[in-house]
Write an enzyme that holds these catalytic residues in place. Structure first.
Site, PDB file in Angstrom:
ATOM      1  N   ARG A  38     -11.472  -8.055  -6.739  1.00 13.60           N
ATOM      2  CA  ARG A  38     -10.411  -7.038  -6.721  1.00 13.60           C
ATOM      3  C   ARG A  38      -9.071  -7.625  -6.253  1.00 13.60           C
ATOM      4  O   ARG A  38      -8.013  -7.157  -6.650  1.00 13.60           O
ATOM      5  CB  ARG A  38     -10.851  -5.871  -5.823  1.00 13.60           C
ATOM      6  N   ILE A  64      -3.064   1.393  -7.499  1.00 15.37           N
ATOM      7  CA  ILE A  64      -4.418   1.010  -7.902  1.00 15.37           C
ATOM      8  C   ILE A  64      -5.300   1.994  -7.139  1.00 15.37           C
ATOM      9  O   ILE A  64      -5.135   2.174  -5.928  1.00 15.37           O
ATOM     10  CB  ILE A  64      -4.740  -0.466  -7.568  1.00 15.37           C
ATOM     11  N   SER A  65      -6.203   2.686  -7.837  1.00 18.34           N
ATOM     12  CA  SER A  65      -7.024   3.714  -7.178  1.00 18.34           C
ATOM     13  C   SER A  65      -7.950   3.086  -6.148  1.00 18.34           C
ATOM     14  O   SER A  65      -8.300   1.913  -6.254  1.00 18.34           O
ATOM     15  CB  SER A  65      -7.881   4.454  -8.214  1.00 18.34           C
ATOM     16  N   GLN A  66      -8.392   3.902  -5.187  1.00 23.50           N
ATOM     17  CA  GLN A  66      -9.277   3.352  -4.154  1.00 23.50           C
ATOM     18  C   GLN A  66     -10.640   3.023  -4.768  1.00 23.50           C
ATOM     19  O   GLN A  66     -11.070   3.675  -5.733  1.00 23.50           O
ATOM     20  CB  GLN A  66      -9.378   4.308  -2.963  1.00 23.50           C
ATOM     21  N   PRO A  67     -11.327   2.013  -4.233  1.00 21.83           N
ATOM     22  CA  PRO A  67     -12.599   1.585  -4.830  1.00 21.83           C
ATOM     23  C   PRO A  67     -13.585   2.741  -5.030  1.00 21.83           C
ATOM     24  O   PRO A  67     -14.240   2.828  -6.077  1.00 21.83           O
ATOM     25  CB  PRO A  67     -13.131   0.560  -3.820  1.00 21.83           C
TER      26      PRO A  67
END
Ligand code: SAM
Length: 220
Positions: A38, A64-67
């Protein structure tokens, strides 16, 4: 392997364990999260932050979206549509597209902000990822490549875009957050012939899906 690389790998393993604790159970999805580094989707000076369970700014007012969010959406897709051709709307950093690629999908992704599109396309090529990337309004889909077995919309929509429904394959499904501008309900739309069935899941908060069949860009 350099010490810093080893440390990032360890952080990635911890991130996968955290996803498991949060209820992500699909083994294929967890393995893909371990496989994709990532931190490569972050600026060099921010890569230490890549394995926190948090969204992170990528410029131009986007994130960037959270995992957890990426893993949640990916699990919904994998469990209903395990293979085939997938359209992602909202390339952003390119991380979600890379996860889909590692899962073995044939990936097509659309981004409406030129600079993000250009950056992601260069990164895909540097990482030798076979992902087709296009600049444009993703609410209109990708007509020349339709139909798609699956679609993942990574921005919040006021409702499902008609063009996307039309470009979905007979047994395909769309994973899309639908709701207001601050919070949306994760929704899966499954097609069976000309019939579309909806399932709703938990609430999330996404940046808006802006476009002809999304939010009006004068509002954002
Ligand atoms: N999937 C991305 C990732 O892995 O980094 C995160 C996406 S970010 C939460 C949402 C993205 O959707 C932003 O990059 C935004 O510019 C893009 N977007 C919003 N409306 C769009 C549209 N109509 N077509 C294509 N991209 C759109």
């Amino acid at each position: 392997m350099k010490e810093s690389e080893q440390l990032l790998k360890l952080r990635r393993r911890e991130m996968v364990e955290m996803l498991q604790q949060y209820g992500i159970a699909n083994r294929r999805v967890l393995d893909a999260f371990f496989e994709v580094p990532r931190h490569l989707f972050f600026d060099e000076d921010a890569k230490e932050l890549a394995y926190n369970d948090a969204a992170y700014p990528i410029g131009f007012g986007q994130t960037i979206s959270q995992p957890y969010t990426v893993a949640y959406m990916t699990s919904l897709l994998v469990e209903r549509c395990p293979s085939g051709k997938v359209l992602e709307i909202g390339t952003g950093s390119g991380y979600q597209a890379a996860i889909l690629d590692v899962l073995g999908y044939s990936v097509f992704t659309v981004e409406r902000i030129f600079e993000l599109y250009e950056r992601a396309e260069k990164l895909f090529s540097r990482l030798e990822l076979d992902i087709a990337c296009r600049f444009g309004d993703g609410t209109l889909g990708w007509m020349d490549e339709a139909p798609f077995d699956g679609m993942v919309i990574t921005a919040g929509a006021p409702k499902e875009p008609e063009s996307l429904l039309e470009q979905l394959a007979g047994n395909g499904c769309i994973v899309i957050p639908i709701g207001g501008s601050y919070s949306q309900q994760m929704t899966v739309i499954r097609r069976s012939g000309n019939d579309f069935k909806k399932e709703v899941f938990q609430q999330f908060s996404f940046v808006p899906l802006v476009g002809k069949e999304g939010w009006n860009d004068t509002v954002f």
